[in-house]
Design a protein around this motif. Structure first.
Motif, PDB file in Angstrom:
ATOM      1  N   LEU A   1       0.824  -1.207   0.000  1.00 18.18           N
ATOM      2  CA  LEU A   1       0.000   0.000   0.000  1.00 18.18           C
ATOM      3  C   LEU A   1       0.858   1.257   0.000  1.00 18.18           C
ATOM      4  CD1 LEU A   1      -2.956  -0.804   2.427  1.00 18.18           C
ATOM      5  CD2 LEU A   1      -3.005  -0.550  -0.052  1.00 18.18           C
ATOM      6  N   TRP A   2       1.977   1.212   0.718  1.00 23.80           N
ATOM      7  CA  TRP A   2       2.869   2.371   0.716  1.00 23.80           C
ATOM      8  C   TRP A   2       3.395   2.645  -0.693  1.00 23.80           C
ATOM      9  CZ3 TRP A   2       4.556   6.585   3.010  1.00 23.80           C
ATOM     10  CH2 TRP A   2       5.788   7.126   2.634  1.00 23.80           C
ATOM     11  N   MET A   3       3.772   1.586  -1.397  1.00 21.44           N
ATOM     12  CA  MET A   3       4.261   1.764  -2.764  1.00 21.44           C
ATOM     13  C   MET A   3       3.166   2.316  -3.677  1.00 21.44           C
ATOM     14  SD  MET A   3       7.386   1.012  -2.641  1.00 21.44           S
ATOM     15  CE  MET A   3       8.615   0.052  -1.767  1.00 21.44           C
ATOM     16  N   ILE A   4       1.947   1.839  -3.485  1.00 21.22           N
ATOM     17  CA  ILE A   4       0.826   2.343  -4.290  1.00 21.22           C
ATOM     18  C   ILE A   4       0.560   3.804  -3.953  1.00 21.22           C
ATOM     19  CG2 ILE A   4      -1.646   2.087  -4.738  1.00 21.22           C
ATOM     20  CD1 ILE A   4      -1.318  -0.900  -4.212  1.00 21.22           C
ATOM     21  N   LEU A   5       0.665   4.157  -2.675  1.00 23.87           N
ATOM     22  CA  LEU A   5       0.480   5.548  -2.271  1.00 23.87           C
ATOM     23  C   LEU A   5       1.523   6.448  -2.905  1.00 23.87           C
ATOM     24  CD1 LEU A   5      -0.852   7.742  -0.554  1.00 23.87           C
ATOM     25  CD2 LEU A   5       0.599   7.031   1.359  1.00 23.87           C
ATOM     26  N   VAL A   6       2.761   5.988  -2.929  1.00 25.41           N
ATOM     27  CA  VAL A   6       3.825   6.771  -3.568  1.00 25.41           C
ATOM     28  C   VAL A   6       3.499   7.005  -5.038  1.00 25.41           C
ATOM     29  CG1 VAL A   6       6.244   6.723  -4.286  1.00 25.41           C
ATOM     30  CG2 VAL A   6       5.628   6.045  -1.967  1.00 25.41           C
ATOM     31  N   LYS A   7       3.049   5.952  -5.717  1.00 26.59           N
ATOM     32  CA  LYS A   7       2.737   6.085  -7.141  1.00 26.59           C
ATOM     33  C   LYS A   7       1.461   6.889  -7.390  1.00 26.59           C
ATOM     34  CE  LYS A   7       2.778   1.707  -8.159  1.00 26.59           C
ATOM     35  NZ  LYS A   7       2.711   0.472  -8.991  1.00 26.59           N
TER      36      LYS A   7
ATOM     37  N   LEU B   1      11.718   6.409  -8.656  1.00 21.46           N
ATOM     38  CA  LEU B   1      12.485   5.171  -8.525  1.00 21.46           C
ATOM     39  C   LEU B   1      13.382   5.218  -7.292  1.00 21.46           C
ATOM     40  CD1 LEU B   1      13.535   4.382 -12.223  1.00 21.46           C
ATOM     41  CD2 LEU B   1      11.880   3.155 -10.809  1.00 21.46           C
ATOM     42  N   GLY B   2      14.009   6.371  -7.048  1.00 22.82           N
ATOM     43  CA  GLY B   2      14.835   6.510  -5.853  1.00 22.82           C
ATOM     44  C   GLY B   2      14.018   6.410  -4.582  1.00 22.82           C
ATOM     45  N   LEU B   3      12.829   7.024  -4.587  1.00 28.04           N
ATOM     46  CA  LEU B   3      11.970   6.984  -3.403  1.00 28.04           C
ATOM     47  C   LEU B   3      11.495   5.572  -3.100  1.00 28.04           C
ATOM     48  CD1 LEU B   3      10.534   8.569  -1.192  1.00 28.04           C
ATOM     49  CD2 LEU B   3       8.676   9.033  -2.815  1.00 28.04           C
ATOM     50  N   THR B   4      11.121   4.835  -4.136  1.00 27.19           N
ATOM     51  CA  THR B   4      10.665   3.461  -3.906  1.00 27.19           C
ATOM     52  C   THR B   4      11.822   2.566  -3.467  1.00 27.19           C
ATOM     53  OG1 THR B   4      10.934   3.029  -6.283  1.00 27.19           O
ATOM     54  CG2 THR B   4       8.737   3.602  -5.508  1.00 27.19           C
ATOM     55  N   ARG B   5      13.025   2.825  -3.992  1.00 30.28           N
ATOM     56  CA  ARG B   5      14.170   1.998  -3.574  1.00 30.28           C
ATOM     57  C   ARG B   5      14.500   2.226  -2.104  1.00 30.28           C
ATOM     58  NH1 ARG B   5      16.239  -1.346  -2.017  1.00 30.28           N
ATOM     59  NH2 ARG B   5      18.249  -2.333  -2.455  1.00 30.28           N
ATOM     60  N   VAL B   6      14.479   3.466  -1.664  1.00 30.64           N
ATOM     61  CA  VAL B   6      14.709   3.763  -0.253  1.00 30.64           C
ATOM     62  C   VAL B   6      13.604   3.155   0.605  1.00 30.64           C
ATOM     63  CG1 VAL B   6      14.835   5.626   1.457  1.00 30.64           C
ATOM     64  CG2 VAL B   6      16.026   5.859  -0.723  1.00 30.64           C
ATOM     65  N   SER B   7      12.372   3.227   0.128  1.00 25.78           N
ATOM     66  CA  SER B   7      11.249   2.652   0.869  1.00 25.78           C
ATOM     67  C   SER B   7      11.413   1.145   1.024  1.00 25.78           C
ATOM     68  CB  SER B   7       9.930   2.955   0.154  1.00 25.78           C
ATOM     69  OG  SER B   7       9.707   4.354   0.070  1.00 25.78           O
ATOM     70  N   GLU B   8      11.823   0.474  -0.046  1.00 28.59           N
ATOM     71  CA  GLU B   8      12.019  -0.975   0.030  1.00 28.59           C
ATOM     72  C   GLU B   8      13.083  -1.339   1.061  1.00 28.59           C
ATOM     73  OE1 GLU B   8      13.011  -2.098  -3.906  1.00 28.59           O
ATOM     74  OE2 GLU B   8      10.929  -2.149  -4.620  1.00 28.59           O
ATOM     75  N   ALA B   9      14.180  -0.594   1.088  1.00 26.63           N
ATOM     76  CA  ALA B   9      15.248  -0.888   2.046  1.00 26.63           C
ATOM     77  C   ALA B   9      14.761  -0.700   3.481  1.00 26.63           C
ATOM     78  CB  ALA B   9      16.451   0.011   1.763  1.00 26.63           C
ATOM     79  N   LEU B  10      14.025   0.373   3.735  1.00 26.10           N
ATOM     80  CA  LEU B  10      13.537   0.628   5.092  1.00 26.10           C
ATOM     81  C   LEU B  10      12.497  -0.406   5.510  1.00 26.10           C
ATOM     82  CD1 LEU B  10      13.223   4.531   5.013  1.00 26.10           C
ATOM     83  CD2 LEU B  10      14.998   3.158   6.113  1.00 26.10           C
TER      84      LEU B  10
END
Length: 258
Positions: free
Chosen positions: A179-185, A234-243
């Motif tokens: 859901l966080w990834m969908i919210l970002v998009k 892409l940078g925001l989602t990559r940081v989100s995935e790591a966290l």
């Protein structure tokens, strides 16, 4: 500078909307599993209705309805002697005192009001999806743990607070991560809500500029502006995935899960 500031607008939206949506979701999930029938119907109805409506339709309808609802309530209080119809065909007309915000308000007030409506709309929409995820996570917690808590003398509320809620996050996090990834998009939907976000400025600044409109004429640069947005997301989602991966490992620590 407004283009650069719009990146902060997107990050601020995410920072405010995520906890607000989680709060809506937790309330909806608790209501959906309530033993009180009307409250249970309300929670499950909220989840079903919002999840069943396309996001773009809900965004376009809800913001207009909420804005007009606020103005109508203020109209009833501020102008009790108003005799003309508020709804005139496709127009919605209230007395000047009821305008929200007022026409004399500074520009930042109008922008803050529009941003607040956007945050509330995002929170309600994604709160329904959060509620569905949390409701499923609550049902995934082994019933034996709740029964054990009751055997030790815990009340229903104590078992919920001390056993169910701490345990459910491990089951909920994968769904909440999606859901966080969908919210970002989904943040480019700010453009539809009248907020000058990065998509708005990329289109405005990237379009062809002639000497008639600007001191810096250029051709169609929208491809380069939108390429910058691609790199940003892409940078925001990559940081989100790591966290999120780090948070999942922390939650799994000490859990006897297969």
């Amino acid at each position: 500078m407004a283009f650069y500031a719009s990146f902060g607008t997107v990050l601020l939206l995410l920072a405010v909307t995520a906890p607000a949506a989680l709060l809506f979701g937790f309330g909806g999930a608790v209501a959906a599993r309530s033993a009180t029938a009307p409250l249970r119907w309300l929670g499950r109805g909220y989840i079903a209705i919002v999840r069943g409506v396309p996001d773009i339709a809900f965004f376009l309808f809800f913001v207009i309805a909420l804005d007009q609802g606020v103005e109508y309530l203020r109209h009833q209080v501020a102008c009790p002697g108003w005799t003309e119809a508020v709804r005139r065909g496709s127009d919605f007309v209230v007395c000047p005192e009821a305008k929200t915000p007022s026409g004399s308000a500074p520009q930042w007030v109008h922008e803050a009001y529009g941003f607040g409506l956007a945050v509330l709309t995002f929170a309600i929409v994604f709160g329904a999806f959060c509620a569905n995820v949390l409701f499923g996570a609550m049902r995934s917690v082994p019933a034996a743990q709740i029964e054990t808590a009751a055997a030790y003398g815990m009340t229903r509320a104590q078992a919920f607070r001390r056993v169910l809620v701490p345990q459910m996050w491990l089951y909920a996090l994968p769904g909440l991560s999606n859901l966080w990834m969908i919210l970002v998009k989904a943040t480019p939907l700010l453009f539809l809500l009248g907020v000058e976000d990065i998509v708005y400025w990329a289109r405005e600044l990237g379009g062809t500029k002639t000497p008639m409109f600007t001191d810096y004429p250029h051709g169609d640069w929208r491809m380069w502006y939108f390429l910058a947005l691609l790199v940003f997301y892409l940078g925001l989602t990559r940081v989100s995935e790591a966290l999120l991966d780090r948070l999942m490992r922390r939650l799994r620590r000490g859990q006897a899960l297969s």
